[in-house]
Write an enzyme that holds these catalytic residues in place. Sequence first.
Site, PDB file in Angstrom:
ATOM      1  N   ARG A  51      59.760  62.466  81.278  1.00 42.27           N
ATOM      2  CA  ARG A  51      59.967  62.520  82.732  1.00 42.27           C
ATOM      3  C   ARG A  51      58.798  61.912  83.506  1.00 42.27           C
ATOM      4  NH1 ARG A  51      63.201  67.509  84.421  1.00 42.27           N
ATOM      5  NH2 ARG A  51      61.289  68.670  84.300  1.00 42.27           N
ATOM      6  N   LYS A 146      63.906  70.295  64.539  1.00 42.38           N
ATOM      7  CA  LYS A 146      64.183  71.719  64.479  1.00 42.38           C
ATOM      8  C   LYS A 146      63.510  72.405  65.662  1.00 42.38           C
ATOM      9  CE  LYS A 146      61.831  74.719  62.011  1.00 42.38           C
ATOM     10  NZ  LYS A 146      60.524  75.237  62.465  1.00 42.38           N
ATOM     11  N   HIS A 176      61.127  68.772  58.241  1.00 39.85           N
ATOM     12  CA  HIS A 176      60.036  67.917  57.761  1.00 39.85           C
ATOM     13  C   HIS A 176      59.581  68.272  56.348  1.00 39.85           C
ATOM     14  CE1 HIS A 176      57.293  71.118  59.140  1.00 39.85           C
ATOM     15  NE2 HIS A 176      56.362  70.548  58.419  1.00 39.85           N
ATOM     16  N   LYS A 180      58.098  65.845  52.629  1.00 40.79           N
ATOM     17  CA  LYS A 180      56.849  66.010  51.883  1.00 40.79           C
ATOM     18  C   LYS A 180      57.020  65.423  50.486  1.00 40.79           C
ATOM     19  CE  LYS A 180      55.358  70.175  54.354  1.00 40.79           C
ATOM     20  NZ  LYS A 180      54.079  69.932  54.976  1.00 40.79           N
ATOM     21  N   ASP A 233      62.033  80.650  61.975  1.00 40.99           N
ATOM     22  CA  ASP A 233      61.118  79.519  62.080  1.00 40.99           C
ATOM     23  C   ASP A 233      60.886  78.833  60.730  1.00 40.99           C
ATOM     24  OD1 ASP A 233      59.159  77.909  63.561  1.00 40.99           O
ATOM     25  OD2 ASP A 233      57.631  78.981  62.417  1.00 40.99           O
ATOM     26  N   HIS A 238      62.930  75.599  56.114  1.00 39.19           N
ATOM     27  CA  HIS A 238      62.039  75.095  55.066  1.00 39.19           C
ATOM     28  C   HIS A 238      62.211  75.826  53.729  1.00 39.19           C
ATOM     29  CE1 HIS A 238      60.433  73.065  58.449  1.00 39.19           C
ATOM     30  NE2 HIS A 238      59.540  73.949  58.816  1.00 39.19           N
TER      31      HIS A 238
HETATM   32  C1  BG6 Z   1      57.125  74.292  61.478  1.00 36.51           C
HETATM   33  C2  BG6 Z   1      57.044  75.687  62.034  1.00 36.51           C
HETATM   34  O1  BG6 Z   1      58.442  73.908  61.277  1.00 36.51           O
HETATM   35  O2  BG6 Z   1      56.422  74.223  60.256  1.00 36.51           O
HETATM   36  C3  BG6 Z   1      55.607  76.115  62.205  1.00 36.51           C
HETATM   37  O3  BG6 Z   1      57.706  75.742  63.278  1.00 36.51           O
HETATM   38  C4  BG6 Z   1      54.838  75.941  60.907  1.00 36.51           C
HETATM   39  O4  BG6 Z   1      55.520  77.467  62.640  1.00 36.51           O
HETATM   40  C5  BG6 Z   1      55.041  74.536  60.348  1.00 36.51           C
HETATM   41  O5  BG6 Z   1      53.465  76.174  61.167  1.00 36.51           O
HETATM   42  C6  BG6 Z   1      54.435  74.405  58.967  1.00 36.51           C
HETATM   43  O6  BG6 Z   1      54.485  73.066  58.568  1.00 36.51           O
HETATM   44  P1  BG6 Z   1      53.414  72.476  57.546  1.00 36.51           P
HETATM   45  O7  BG6 Z   1      53.869  71.072  57.317  1.00 36.51           O
HETATM   46  O8  BG6 Z   1      52.078  72.572  58.225  1.00 36.51           O
HETATM   47  O9  BG6 Z   1      53.491  73.330  56.330  1.00 36.51           O
END
Ligand code: BG6
Length: 481
Positions: A51, A146, A176, A180, A233, A238
């Site tokens: 924005r 996410k 994500h 990895k 979360d 994950h």
């Molecule tokens: C995110 C979460 O998806 O992943 C966070 O919202 C978390 O709370 C993070 O800290 C951890 O990712 P990574 O790559 O640092 O293990």
Amino acid sequence: MVSRVIPVDPFDLVLFGATGDLAQRKILPGLYHRFEVGQMPEDARIIGTARSDMDDDGFRALVRKSMKEFAPSFKKDVLDRFLARVEYVPVDALGENGWDKLAKSLRPDVVRAFYLSVGPKLFPGIAQRLHDHGLATPDSRIVVEKPFGHDLASAKGLNEGLRACFEEHQIYRIDHYLGKETVQNLMALRFANSLFEPLWNATHVDHVQITVAETVGVEGRGAYYDQSGAMRDMVQNHLVQLLCLTAMEPPSTFSPNAVRSEKVKVIEALEPVAPTDIARGQYRADKGGDGYVDHVGNPDSLTESYIALKVRVGNWRWSGVPFYLRTGKRLRARESEIAVFFRDPPHTIFPNVGPLHGNVLVIRLQPDEGITLRTTIKDPGPGGFRLTDVALDMSFAEALGADVRAQDAYERLVMDVIRGDQTLFMRGDEVEAAWTWVDPIIKGWEERGDRPSRYDQGSSGPEDALMLMHRDGRRWRQIGG
Ligand code: BG6
């Protein structure tokens, strides 16, 4: 070393939320790195939108500042060339301002991707405007971050909103963790070697431990986090993904739908989790500072910053094999791993050495990515015949050479979007299946009014989590051990 980088096709990447934290911290530095190694072609363009009223140079100055913080090893001349590929168009995501200008700035003959690095509430509205303004060509891609919803109903709403304007093959839902390197290595380990797969089942595996431990707290994300907690979360996405890659059947090919269909089958086979198989915790205030409730500004919060669960995959391969999952914030160490505990040898031929231990295969996701196999050998030296456990230890950094820079997950994922490869992205039914499993677990503790127990910052988590394991005659692997 011979370069293994294959450049992607020229593209226009429109980054919504371009001034936000994730874009500045991960996505833009990730793109820079792909540019530096020659994967992002010179005629690719990144069009930041948000924005804020800013011109190209103003946005470039912002990116340059972020690079100093988040990719400090950048090369100045390369960054100058990279920034020449970066533009900015102010767009009101849910209003009408800026869309026509954005539409005019896009080229018709290159790959087109829209990356929504914004809150999920904005996904359907942005998708609709992309469609209405004629930006969403049949070949363009839309990438969403996410959290993909808060529960099954909201995830379904998001899927409907996106699918009203894009086909499933155009939608890239990011987790994500799938970007990895070691997470993908789990698939290589299982399906590119013949050693492990015959043992990868209830006959030989005693149990599996999946740990994602963090040292950070909620770090300025209190408002979001307190509505989510560790289950939404981290586990819903994950940890469930790690579980899927560990437990899934070999897909017939390494194609997006073959891999994702196998993952969906695992999620659909997850059994409901009994309340006694859940341990939730909240980090308490310590001498030096505040605790969870202070960080989120909610003294009555019942949200968990830690969770451990005993999960069962109800299928033939994994019948009777518990998968213990745990994740938490403000723990002793930052450490993510999958540990597969094989059964103890059934019989010992060695007198006076006590019980033999099963082998443990540990896939270290971060830090120090690698693989360890706990093995029993003869304790060296003369005298009696003694046994000792040693680790066959492979660190990827050592094995592959120091010149292999640890790639951030986002680098790979963004390039996969441009290549049109959805393998490492979640399919709509997959996200919904995960919420279908998660929702009743959360509803259960909400209805019972369960309170998370407290744990010390810098510890391994709450006592209840230790008990959950001890009860089964097992022990967690030590965090930061
Ligand atoms: C995110 C979460 O998806 O992943 C966070 O919202 C978390 O709370 C993070 O800290 C951890 O990712 P990574 O790559 O640092 O293990």
